[in-house]
Design an enzyme around this catalytic site. Structure first.
Site, PDB file in Angstrom:
ATOM      1  N   ASP A  61      -3.400  -7.834   5.322  1.00 32.67           N
ATOM      2  CA  ASP A  61      -4.631  -7.457   4.618  1.00 32.67           C
ATOM      3  C   ASP A  61      -5.787  -8.671   4.419  1.00 32.67           C
ATOM      4  O   ASP A  61      -5.387  -9.758   4.796  1.00 32.67           O
ATOM      5  CB  ASP A  61      -3.896  -7.080   3.122  1.00 32.67           C
ATOM      6  CG  ASP A  61      -3.661  -5.679   3.056  1.00 32.67           C
ATOM      7  OD1 ASP A  61      -3.449  -4.900   3.952  1.00 32.67           O
ATOM      8  OD2 ASP A  61      -2.948  -5.432   1.799  1.00 32.67           O
ATOM      9  N   LYS A  83      -9.064  -4.149   3.835  1.00 33.51           N
ATOM     10  CA  LYS A  83     -10.031  -3.317   3.068  1.00 33.51           C
ATOM     11  C   LYS A  83     -10.452  -4.229   1.860  1.00 33.51           C
ATOM     12  O   LYS A  83      -9.724  -5.132   1.545  1.00 33.51           O
ATOM     13  CB  LYS A  83      -9.596  -1.940   2.590  1.00 33.51           C
ATOM     14  CG  LYS A  83      -8.283  -2.136   2.185  1.00 33.51           C
ATOM     15  CD  LYS A  83      -7.898  -0.785   1.483  1.00 33.51           C
ATOM     16  CE  LYS A  83      -6.319  -0.709   1.741  1.00 33.51           C
ATOM     17  NZ  LYS A  83      -5.738   0.601   1.783  1.00 33.51           N
ATOM     18  N   MET A 198      -9.352  -6.232  -9.867  1.00 35.15           N
ATOM     19  CA  MET A 198     -10.388  -5.473  -9.401  1.00 35.15           C
ATOM     20  C   MET A 198     -11.387  -5.045 -10.475  1.00 35.15           C
ATOM     21  O   MET A 198     -11.676  -3.727 -10.525  1.00 35.15           O
ATOM     22  CB  MET A 198     -10.000  -4.369  -8.528  1.00 35.15           C
ATOM     23  CG  MET A 198      -8.928  -4.559  -7.531  1.00 35.15           C
ATOM     24  SD  MET A 198      -8.270  -3.289  -6.659  1.00 35.15           S
ATOM     25  CE  MET A 198      -6.853  -3.263  -7.708  1.00 35.15           C
TER      26      MET A 198
END
Ligand code: SAH
Length: 282
Positions: A61, A83, A198
């Protein structure tokens, strides 16, 4: 017998004594879902390190630090499946199917994810598919950013004097908005410490929701960017100020946000200083 003797009498105190025999076999046709830790390569587990040396293919990742891949078996194929927040998710299903295909092709497949694979890392979704498809897998936990990343900023996620509970939440749902599945009213007062993954983009609306639900606007917030890496930086504010910080577009990401009194320990505990940042593993 000899191995037992060697273990018994020579001990395993030194890293040099660890060899593949001490670890579970990484069988061809299986997938290991491995947590890389939050930044510094030295934060991967011994099992994860072993897997890096054994894997035929590594599907990694965006949040996996480059230093780790350098420790991998040089002949392992490396596949980037990254991503980054905000962008529409590049087909999680495709990534998972790739894992299935690679395993069916007889490979030892290492799925390497930042932090812990099961903490907001979709490791659960990947495990679900692997289980459904009958692919044998193993989960190798990692140090999550919301605990280990904070520690690198001198912030204990719990301290007996401040909190007996912690909430972990995501500030971002799959549609890119503030998560609907979080009961902000309940969360606001349920624990002194709230760790948010996030959360930078929507920090303004999150702060508003928490304050509206009764959280003290004067509560401390720390935003730890690029934790456990030489680029680590920390911003501190009150909850009331945090919204405005979130709107500034210049907070480096990835960043972990912690709300609550524990960031006050930072002043005394900020151990990760320049000299240490030079060390390649930690
Ligand atoms: N599975 C990961 C989390 C993935 S979600 C874990 O257990 O840590 C991605 C979020 O994790 C980022 O948006 C950020 O909030 C946090 N994060 C991951 N690595 C980080 C780092 N090195 N520094 C700060 N935050 C990090």
């Amino acid at each position: 017998m000899f191995r037992w003797l060697r273990r018994r009498f020579l001990g395993q105190g030194h890293f040099a004594r660890l060899d593949a025999a001490h670890f579970p076999a990484f069988e061809p046709g299986t997938v290991w879902l491995v947590g890389a830790g939050p930044g510094a390569p030295g934060l991967i587990s011994l099992l994860g390190y072993h897997a890096l040396g054994q894997a035929d293919v590594i599907v990694y990742d965006a949040l996996v630090g480059g230093g780790l891949l350098e420790m991998a078996n040089p002949s392992a194929e490396r596949i980037y499946a990254g991503k980054r927040g905000g962008k529409p998710s590049p087909k999680q299903a495709d990534i998972t199917l790739r894992l299935v295909e690679l395993a069916r092709g007889g490979k030892k497949v290492l799925r390497l994810k930042g932090g812990d694979p099961m903490m907001f890392g979709r490791g659960g979704e990947e495990a679900e598919t692997l289980a459904r498809e009958g692919i044998a897998f193993r989960i190798v936990p990692g140090i999550t950013a919301g605990v280990g990343g904070l520690a690198y900023a001198g912030i204990p996620v719990t301290h007996r004097d401040t909190n007996q509970a912690v909430i972990f939440l995501t500030g971002h749902d799959e549609k890119g908005g503030v998560p609907q599945g979080v009961d902000w009213q309940a969360v606001a007062t349920a624990a002194p410490v709230i760790v948010m993954y996030m959360a930078v983009k929507h920090l303004g609306s999150i702060a508003e929701k928490l304050i509206a639900a009764g959280r003290d606007p004067g509560d401390r917030v720390a935003i730890v960017s690029n934790a456990a890496s030489p680029a680590q930086s920390v911003l501190e504010a009150t909850l009331a100020q945090a919204g405005a910080l979130g709107e500034r577009q210049d907070i480096p990401t990835p960043a972990i946000v912690v709300l609550g009194p524990v960031s006050r320990y930072r002043e005394a505990f900020d151990w990760y200083r320049d000299a240490l940042k030079e060390n390649t593993l930690g």
